[in-house]
Design an enzyme around this catalytic site. Structure first.
Site, PDB file in Angstrom:
ATOM      1  N   LYS A   1       0.836  -1.215   0.000  1.00 47.51           N
ATOM      2  CA  LYS A   1       0.000   0.000   0.000  1.00 47.51           C
ATOM      3  C   LYS A   1       0.863   1.253   0.000  1.00 47.51           C
ATOM      4  CE  LYS A   1      -0.675   2.067   3.461  1.00 47.51           C
ATOM      5  NZ  LYS A   1      -1.594   1.739   4.532  1.00 47.51           N
TER       6      LYS A   1
ATOM      7  N   TYR B   1     -10.082   3.410   6.209  1.00 51.93           N
ATOM      8  CA  TYR B   1      -8.656   3.389   5.842  1.00 51.93           C
ATOM      9  C   TYR B   1      -8.414   2.729   4.482  1.00 51.93           C
ATOM     10  CZ  TYR B   1      -6.361   3.600  10.635  1.00 51.93           C
ATOM     11  OH  TYR B   1      -5.849   3.891  11.870  1.00 51.93           O
TER      12      TYR B   1
ATOM     13  N   GLU C   1      -7.404   4.812   1.155  1.00 54.22           N
ATOM     14  CA  GLU C   1      -5.998   4.687   0.739  1.00 54.22           C
ATOM     15  C   GLU C   1      -5.897   4.089  -0.661  1.00 54.22           C
ATOM     16  OE1 GLU C   1      -3.701   4.272   5.041  1.00 54.22           O
ATOM     17  OE2 GLU C   1      -4.086   2.452   3.894  1.00 54.22           O
TER      18      GLU C   1
ATOM     19  N   GLU D   1       6.636  22.340  12.199  1.00 56.61           N
ATOM     20  CA  GLU D   1       6.805  23.496  13.096  1.00 56.61           C
ATOM     21  C   GLU D   1       5.469  24.220  13.312  1.00 56.61           C
ATOM     22  OE1 GLU D   1       8.988  27.038  11.747  1.00 56.61           O
ATOM     23  OE2 GLU D   1       8.715  26.362   9.684  1.00 56.61           O
TER      24      GLU D   1
HETATM   25  P1  FAD Z   1      -1.622 -10.807  10.090  1.00 57.74           P
HETATM   26  O1  FAD Z   1      -0.502  -9.924   9.696  1.00 57.74           O
HETATM   27  O2  FAD Z   1      -2.845 -10.770   9.266  1.00 57.74           O
HETATM   28  O3  FAD Z   1      -1.024 -12.294  10.096  1.00 57.74           O
HETATM   29  C1  FAD Z   1      -1.800 -13.421  10.314  1.00 57.74           C
HETATM   30  C2  FAD Z   1      -1.163 -14.587   9.565  1.00 57.74           C
HETATM   31  O4  FAD Z   1      -1.748 -15.804  10.017  1.00 57.74           O
HETATM   32  C3  FAD Z   1      -1.418 -14.542   8.066  1.00 57.74           C
HETATM   33  O5  FAD Z   1      -0.225 -14.835   7.358  1.00 57.74           O
HETATM   34  C4  FAD Z   1      -2.458 -15.619   7.843  1.00 57.74           C
HETATM   35  O6  FAD Z   1      -2.403 -16.163   6.548  1.00 57.74           O
HETATM   36  C5  FAD Z   1      -2.040 -16.634   8.901  1.00 57.74           C
HETATM   37  N1  FAD Z   1      -3.078 -17.560   9.303  1.00 57.74           N
HETATM   38  C6  FAD Z   1      -4.394 -17.334   9.472  1.00 57.74           C
HETATM   39  N2  FAD Z   1      -5.012 -18.445   9.929  1.00 57.74           N
HETATM   40  C7  FAD Z   1      -4.028 -19.379  10.053  1.00 57.74           C
HETATM   41  C8  FAD Z   1      -4.039 -20.721  10.475  1.00 57.74           C
HETATM   42  N3  FAD Z   1      -5.149 -21.330  10.868  1.00 57.74           N
HETATM   43  N4  FAD Z   1      -2.861 -21.396  10.476  1.00 57.74           N
HETATM   44  C9  FAD Z   1      -1.717 -20.815  10.075  1.00 57.74           C
HETATM   45  N5  FAD Z   1      -1.663 -19.545   9.641  1.00 57.74           N
HETATM   46  C10 FAD Z   1      -2.803 -18.835   9.658  1.00 57.74           C
HETATM   47  N6  FAD Z   1      -1.325  -1.256   9.697  1.00 57.74           N
HETATM   48  C11 FAD Z   1      -0.445  -0.272   9.953  1.00 57.74           C
HETATM   49  O7  FAD Z   1       0.039  -0.170  11.083  1.00 57.74           O
HETATM   50  N7  FAD Z   1      -0.075   0.619   8.985  1.00 57.74           N
HETATM   51  C12 FAD Z   1      -0.557   0.550   7.730  1.00 57.74           C
HETATM   52  O8  FAD Z   1      -0.196   1.373   6.879  1.00 57.74           O
HETATM   53  C13 FAD Z   1      -1.479  -0.477   7.423  1.00 57.74           C
HETATM   54  N8  FAD Z   1      -1.962  -0.594   6.180  1.00 57.74           N
HETATM   55  C14 FAD Z   1      -2.830  -1.610   5.894  1.00 57.74           C
HETATM   56  C15 FAD Z   1      -3.331  -1.689   4.610  1.00 57.74           C
HETATM   57  C16 FAD Z   1      -4.226  -2.679   4.281  1.00 57.74           C
HETATM   58  C17 FAD Z   1      -4.766  -2.776   2.868  1.00 57.74           C
HETATM   59  C18 FAD Z   1      -4.632  -3.618   5.271  1.00 57.74           C
HETATM   60  C19 FAD Z   1      -5.592  -4.714   4.923  1.00 57.74           C
HETATM   61  C20 FAD Z   1      -4.133  -3.541   6.560  1.00 57.74           C
HETATM   62  C21 FAD Z   1      -3.226  -2.533   6.884  1.00 57.74           C
HETATM   63  N9  FAD Z   1      -2.710  -2.398   8.168  1.00 57.74           N
HETATM   64  C22 FAD Z   1      -1.844  -1.386   8.449  1.00 57.74           C
HETATM   65  C23 FAD Z   1      -3.096  -3.334   9.248  1.00 57.74           C
HETATM   66  C24 FAD Z   1      -2.011  -4.406   9.485  1.00 57.74           C
HETATM   67  O9  FAD Z   1      -1.666  -5.024   8.266  1.00 57.74           O
HETATM   68  C25 FAD Z   1      -2.522  -5.447  10.467  1.00 57.74           C
HETATM   69  O10 FAD Z   1      -2.987  -4.788  11.623  1.00 57.74           O
HETATM   70  C26 FAD Z   1      -1.437  -6.432  10.877  1.00 57.74           C
HETATM   71  O11 FAD Z   1      -0.919  -7.115   9.767  1.00 57.74           O
HETATM   72  C27 FAD Z   1      -1.996  -7.438  11.890  1.00 57.74           C
HETATM   73  O12 FAD Z   1      -1.016  -8.372  12.245  1.00 57.74           O
HETATM   74  P2  FAD Z   1      -1.427  -9.801  12.807  1.00 57.74           P
HETATM   75  O13 FAD Z   1      -0.136 -10.461  13.173  1.00 57.74           O
HETATM   76  O14 FAD Z   1      -2.479  -9.679  13.822  1.00 57.74           O
HETATM   77  O15 FAD Z   1      -2.090 -10.571  11.577  1.00 57.74           O
HETATM   78  P1  NAP Z   2     -13.235  -0.613   8.536  1.00 54.01           P
HETATM   79  O1  NAP Z   2     -12.454   0.428   9.243  1.00 54.01           O
HETATM   80  O2  NAP Z   2     -13.994  -1.603   9.311  1.00 54.01           O
HETATM   81  O3  NAP Z   2     -14.236   0.153   7.544  1.00 54.01           O
HETATM   82  C1  NAP Z   2     -15.151  -0.505   6.745  1.00 54.01           C
HETATM   83  C2  NAP Z   2     -15.778   0.490   5.783  1.00 54.01           C
HETATM   84  O4  NAP Z   2     -16.661  -0.195   4.920  1.00 54.01           O
HETATM   85  C3  NAP Z   2     -16.602   1.566   6.471  1.00 54.01           C
HETATM   86  O5  NAP Z   2     -16.500   2.757   5.742  1.00 54.01           O
HETATM   87  C4  NAP Z   2     -18.023   0.980   6.399  1.00 54.01           C
HETATM   88  O6  NAP Z   2     -19.011   1.964   6.417  1.00 54.01           O
HETATM   89  C5  NAP Z   2     -17.983   0.338   5.030  1.00 54.01           C
HETATM   90  N1  NAP Z   2     -18.918  -0.781   4.877  1.00 54.01           N
HETATM   91  C6  NAP Z   2     -19.047  -1.863   5.660  1.00 54.01           C
HETATM   92  N2  NAP Z   2     -19.962  -2.712   5.157  1.00 54.01           N
HETATM   93  C7  NAP Z   2     -20.437  -2.133   4.031  1.00 54.01           C
HETATM   94  C8  NAP Z   2     -21.398  -2.514   3.070  1.00 54.01           C
HETATM   95  N3  NAP Z   2     -22.041  -3.660   3.166  1.00 54.01           N
HETATM   96  N4  NAP Z   2     -21.632  -1.675   2.032  1.00 54.01           N
HETATM   97  C9  NAP Z   2     -20.976  -0.512   1.918  1.00 54.01           C
HETATM   98  N5  NAP Z   2     -20.041  -0.094   2.797  1.00 54.01           N
HETATM   99  C10 NAP Z   2     -19.778  -0.896   3.840  1.00 54.01           C
HETATM  100  O7  NAP Z   2     -12.320  -1.467   7.575  1.00 54.01           O
HETATM  101  P2  NAP Z   2     -11.001  -1.266   6.728  1.00 54.01           P
HETATM  102  O8  NAP Z   2     -10.969   0.017   5.991  1.00 54.01           O
HETATM  103  O9  NAP Z   2     -10.916  -2.525   5.978  1.00 54.01           O
HETATM  104  O10 NAP Z   2      -9.854  -1.232   7.815  1.00 54.01           O
HETATM  105  C11 NAP Z   2      -9.651  -2.316   8.699  1.00 54.01           C
HETATM  106  C12 NAP Z   2      -8.545  -1.992   9.665  1.00 54.01           C
HETATM  107  O11 NAP Z   2      -7.291  -2.121   9.010  1.00 54.01           O
HETATM  108  C13 NAP Z   2      -8.596  -0.580  10.210  1.00 54.01           C
HETATM  109  O12 NAP Z   2      -9.312  -0.531  11.414  1.00 54.01           O
HETATM  110  C14 NAP Z   2      -7.141  -0.234  10.424  1.00 54.01           C
HETATM  111  O13 NAP Z   2      -6.796  -0.409  11.777  1.00 54.01           O
HETATM  112  C15 NAP Z   2      -6.373  -1.209   9.562  1.00 54.01           C
HETATM  113  N6  NAP Z   2      -5.716  -0.425   8.504  1.00 54.01           N
HETATM  114  C16 NAP Z   2      -4.777   0.482   8.872  1.00 54.01           C
HETATM  115  C17 NAP Z   2      -4.188   1.272   7.909  1.00 54.01           C
HETATM  116  C18 NAP Z   2      -3.158   2.296   8.310  1.00 54.01           C
HETATM  117  O14 NAP Z   2      -2.649   2.208   9.409  1.00 54.01           O
HETATM  118  N7  NAP Z   2      -2.849   3.254   7.469  1.00 54.01           N
HETATM  119  C19 NAP Z   2      -4.538   1.136   6.590  1.00 54.01           C
HETATM  120  C20 NAP Z   2      -5.500   0.197   6.245  1.00 54.01           C
HETATM  121  C21 NAP Z   2      -6.083  -0.584   7.223  1.00 54.01           C
HETATM  122  P3  NAP Z   2     -19.761   2.429   7.771  1.00 54.01           P
HETATM  123  O15 NAP Z   2     -18.871   3.454   8.403  1.00 54.01           O
HETATM  124  O16 NAP Z   2     -21.050   2.932   7.272  1.00 54.01           O
HETATM  125  O17 NAP Z   2     -19.901   1.200   8.637  1.00 54.01           O
END
Ligand code: FAD
Ligand code: NAP
Length: 512
Positions: A84, A218, A222, A492
């Site tokens: 991302k 988010y 993004e 700043e």
């Molecule tokens: P994960 O990183 O999801 O790891 C879980 C792992 O477990 C995965 O590899 C999965 O395949 C594996 N797994 C699942 N079930 C099993 C099983 N039964 N056996 C073995 N393996 C299994 N956070 C930030 O801080 N900054 C960001 O900019 C940011 N950007 C994001 C952008 C996107 C598009 C998304 C989706 C998330 C973003 N996040 C960001 C959130 C961040 O990625 C997650 O909060 C973080 O990866 C969570 O870590 P975790 O270890 O809990 O799980």
């Molecule tokens: P999210 O924060 O749960 O937001 C879901 C979005 O989808 C909301 O805008 C929600 O709207 C909408 N939505 C849900 N169901 C819908 C439906 N049926 N039809 C239309 N809209 C619907 O989820 P996310 O954006 O996937 O993020 C998940 C988490 O990942 C975040 O909480 C964040 O912590 C992490 N993340 C972090 C970063 C970062 O650190 N930069 C980046 C990406 C993700 P309503 O508000 O109306 O419910």
């Protein structure tokens, strides 16, 4: 196959599986088995191994409906933060190229973006991280198993390979860090068949083309931001508000900026169905919830960014009585990351009420490993974690939104200092800076403790990280004023905020 004998462990054969059983001294195969090799699981397992624990980590990626799959490292590395941020950077560079002309760079001919080149470079970097994680596990003597884990009992984990082979591991403690996966609406015909999620978008080899992004948090903003930035015709479908939970004045600035730079918004709209036309285009029907009218348009891609669901279903938690939150499906946890079953712990995205952020998963995982190894009693502090939304105009914050501060302290109990500023970089480039804004929410009485700090502008993550430390140290408005700025920077402007919202005075920064 012949029965196996390994070390002190006894092995028995059940349904063609070789199972290691606990030996007579009550010891286990491992001190710690971690299910999930993402941000949290890897940090926890490496820390535990460094502290002398015998550790195994199971990581397994179930491919998406479209068949996308990836390597070790979890969401952040493969389908989250890393790809991302790199694609966000690609978009920022596109904007910088436009600025560059104003700074004297001679750019002849049209500047075009090639998705395939960006994607290949991003994939190569992600693969290097996958490899790096494997090497680190090996170096730290953590046993990595590419198996899907589930719990048999509170000391036993079953790992299932892609080919269906089972392996049983026993451990003193089991940690679940299996994260989450994107949701897809089940009530929208065609959503799953024709749509993609964030688990697919970063691995597309070909440009997604004209894209509808459904969701407004988010992930949605993004992705829509970088898609617009690399030249895609992009529409965001918002069913209610943007960036729920964030300061809503600032959420408005973020979406206004996106709109100015070409992202379209369908406000208060919900998708109804997705049909694939004979041309291959996707026809989306949606309802405007304000008028009740239906609308249609065609897109090349539909990206569902409607939230994430925890990966608990395959873990066998119900059999063991591990308590889940019925609504979210996440694991209910104590402050020490303990579940309702002794010896089973969980943290990261799978944990109820935990921030879904990589640094919190990493820190919580390390601290858990240290506690389990008896090195510390320190608990993870989930309070006031700073975050940044990497939208085209980045938004960084720590602490409370103005709305939340008002709810907790009353309108008269808070003082909001704010400033609209113009980044120096924007001046020569003649960029509009209407949405570059700083808001510092303070207690009104006493030293005016800072309750929330919000910043939109270039490098918001870098700016916010520094102030987050001050925030943890209990910074007040007077501390802010005592701090000498670094000139000329955007940061700043934070230490110079002096106009209160209450005063109604113009908050535009003029001069140096
Ligand atoms: P994960 O990183 O999801 O790891 C879980 C792992 O477990 C995965 O590899 C999965 O395949 C594996 N797994 C699942 N079930 C099993 C099983 N039964 N056996 C073995 N393996 C299994 N956070 C930030 O801080 N900054 C960001 O900019 C940011 N950007 C994001 C952008 C996107 C598009 C998304 C989706 C998330 C973003 N996040 C960001 C959130 C961040 O990625 C997650 O909060 C973080 O990866 C969570 O870590 P975790 O270890 O809990 O799980
Ligand atoms: P999210 O924060 O749960 O937001 C879901 C979005 O989808 C909301 O805008 C929600 O709207 C909408 N939505 C849900 N169901 C819908 C439906 N049926 N039809 C239309 N809209 C619907 O989820 P996310 O954006 O996937 O993020 C998940 C988490 O990942 C975040 O909480 C964040 O912590 C992490 N993340 C972090 C970063 C970062 O650190 N930069 C980046 C990406 C993700 P309503 O508000 O109306 O419910």
């Amino acid at each position: 196959m012949a029965a196996l004998c390994r070390g002190k462990h006894r092995w028995r054969r059940t349904n063609c599986l070789y199972v290691s059983t606990r030996n007579l001294t009550g010891k286990y195969d491992y001190d710690l088995v971690v299910i999930g090799g993402g941000s949290g699981g890897l940090a926890c397992s490496k820390e535990a191994a460094q502290l002398g624990q015998k550790v195994a980590v199971l990581d397994y990626v179930e491919p998406t409906v479209k068949g996308t799959k990836w390597g070790l490292g979890g969401t952040c590395v493969n389908v989250g933060c890393i790809p991302k941020k790199l694609m966000h950077q690609a978009a920022l560079l596109g904007a910088a190229v436009k600025d560059a002309k104003k700074y004297g760079w001679q750019i002849t001919g049209p500047v075009c973006h090639d998705w395939a080149t960006m994607a290949e470079a991003v994939h190569n970097h992600v693969r290097s991280l996958n490899w790096g994680h494997r090497v680190q596990l090996q170096d730290k003597k953590v046993k990595y198993l590419n198996l899907k884990g589930s719990l048999v009992d509170k000391h036993t984990v079953k790992g299932l390979s892609k080919a269906g082979k089972e392996t049983i591991l026993t451990a003193k403690n089991v940690v679940i860090a299996s994260g989450g996966r994107p949701k897809c609406p089940t009530n929208v015909p065609g959503a799953m068949e024709h749509g993609i999620t964030s688990d697919d978008i970063f691995w597309l080899k070909k440009s997604p083309g004209k894209t509808l992004v459904v969701g407004a948090s988010y992930v949605a903003l993004e992705c829509a931001g970088f898609l617009t930035g690399v030249g895609m015709d992009t529409t965001v479908m918002v069913r209610s508000i943007a960036l729920r939970g964030f300061d809503q004045q600032i959420a408005g600035l973020v979406t206004d900026y996106m709109k100015t730079y070409g992202t379209k918004f369908a406000w208060k709209c919900v998708p109804k169905r997705v049909d694939k036309l004979s041309s291959g285009a996707l026809q989306v029907t949606w309802t405007d919830t304000q008028t009740g009218n239906d609308h249609k348009d065609t897109f090349d891609s539909v990206l569902w960014a409607v939230g994430r669901a925890p990966e608990t279903k395959a873990l066998g938690l119900d059999k063991l009585g591990v308590q889940l939150n019925k609504e979210t499906g996440k694991i209910v946890l104590g402050a020490d990351e303990s579940t309702s079953v002794p010896n089973i712990y969980a943290f990261g995205d799978i944990g109820e009420g935990r921030p879904e952020l990589t640094p919190t998963a990493i820190k919580a995982g390390k601290l858990l490993a240290q506690r389990l190894a008896g090195q510390t009693t320190e608990l993870m502090n989930y309070d006031s974690v700073a975050t940044t939304v990497f939208t085209p105009l980045e938004y960084g914050c720590v602490g409370l939104s103005e709305e939340e501060a008002e709810k907790r302290h009353g309108k008269d109990g808070i003082e909001v200092y704010h400033a609209f500023y113009k980044p120096l970089e924007f001046t020569v480039a003649e960029r509009d800076a209407s949405q570059c804004y700083i808001k510092v929410v303070c207690e009104r009485a006493g030293d005016q403790k800072i309750l929330g700090l919000h910043f939109t502008g270039p490098n918001a993550g870098e700016v916010t990280q520094g102030f987050a430390m001050g925030f943890q140290c209990g910074a007040t408005y007077s501390h802010l004023l005592q701090t000498v700025g670094i000139h000329p920077t955007c940061a700043e402007e934070v230490v110079k905020v002096n106009i209160t919202k209450r005063s109604g005075l113009d908050a535009t920064v003029t001069g140096c």
